[in-house]
Design an enzyme around this catalytic site. Structure first.
Site, mmCIF file in Angstrom:
data_model
loop_
_atom_site.group_PDB
_atom_site.id
_atom_site.type_symbol
_atom_site.label_atom_id
_atom_site.label_comp_id
_atom_site.label_asym_id
_atom_site.label_seq_id
_atom_site.Cartn_x
_atom_site.Cartn_y
_atom_site.Cartn_z
ATOM 1 C CE LYS A 28 -3.822 2.256 2.356
ATOM 2 N NZ LYS A 28 -3.512 3.506 1.725
ATOM 3 C CG PHE A 102 -3.069 0.805 -7.015
ATOM 4 C CD1 PHE A 102 -4.444 0.900 -7.088
ATOM 5 C CD2 PHE A 102 -2.362 1.886 -6.527
ATOM 6 C CE1 PHE A 102 -5.113 2.038 -6.677
ATOM 7 C CE2 PHE A 102 -3.013 3.035 -6.115
ATOM 8 C CZ PHE A 102 -4.395 3.106 -6.185
ATOM 9 N NE ARG A 168 -14.945 3.462 1.980
ATOM 10 C CZ ARG A 168 -13.687 3.902 1.975
ATOM 11 N NH1 ARG A 168 -12.695 3.061 2.151
ATOM 12 N NH2 ARG A 168 -13.419 5.169 1.766
ATOM 13 C CE LYS A 174 -8.460 1.643 4.918
ATOM 14 N NZ LYS A 174 -8.710 3.037 4.608
#
Length: 188
Positions: A28, A102, A168, A174
């Site tokens: 990340k 990404f 979302r 994450k």
């Protein structure tokens, strides 16, 4: 301002009750989220990012290619990165920035197949974020420790066979280490 609804995916937070084995794992990045479409970059909220022409010329112009990624300078340099990206007069040192990609939102297939479609556009500015299959909790913890030891932000977990979902989503999680007064908590 560009309309960004239905264009980007946002991660939920990983919970330790979710076995990470089989997820696609990547670093990340701690940079400025940036979305490339046609001939310009915008933030995740749709604001223009003013980028010098020599950088724009490193992008796939007029090919209908869409990329989602982060402008990144180096570990611990987020403030410098955001300072460069916010300048509208190109006075920041863009040679310090890489575009770490990404996601390929308009490509078909799973995450690995989508990113494969972008590999031909890699250069000294555009780089695809490395992805690999997570073998389980130990693999995730080792990878997270490796990233944090460099000053990195955390790990992203993605379900391997899911198409892109512009919202979302729990298909993208994450993972970060949170420090409190009594110890270290991984996830939440």
């Amino acid at each position: 301002i560009f309309e960004m609804e239905n264009k980007i995916a946002l991660a939920k937070t990983w919970d330790t009750s979710i076995d990470p084995a089989g997820y696609i794992m990547s670093e990340k990045m701690d940079g400025v989220r940036s979305y490339w479409e046609n001939d310009h970059f915008v933030t995740r909220t749709g604001n223009n990012i003013f980028v010098p022409e020599h950088i724009i010329n490193k992008m796939p112009l007029g090919k209908g290619v869409v990329m989602d990624g982060e402008f990144f300078t180096d570990y611990g340099k987020f403030d410098e990165c955001i300072s460069i990206c916010r300048k509208k007069d190109f006075s920041g040192d863009w040679t310090k920035i890489k575009y770490l990609v990404f996601e390929a939102p308009t490509a078909t297939g799973n995450i690995l197949q989508r990113l494969e479609t972008l590999k031909c556009y890699q250069n000294d500015f555009v780089q695809i974020v490395n992805q690999h299959v997570c073998k389980g909790y130990d693999d995730l913890n080792t990878f997270l420790e490796e990233i944090e030891s460099k000053g990195g932000e955390g790990v992203m977990l993605r379900t391997p066979d899911t198409p892109f979902k512009p919202k979302r989503t729990s298909d993208m999680l994450k993972v970060k280490t949170f420090h409190d007064d009594e110890g270290v908590v991984i996830g939440y």
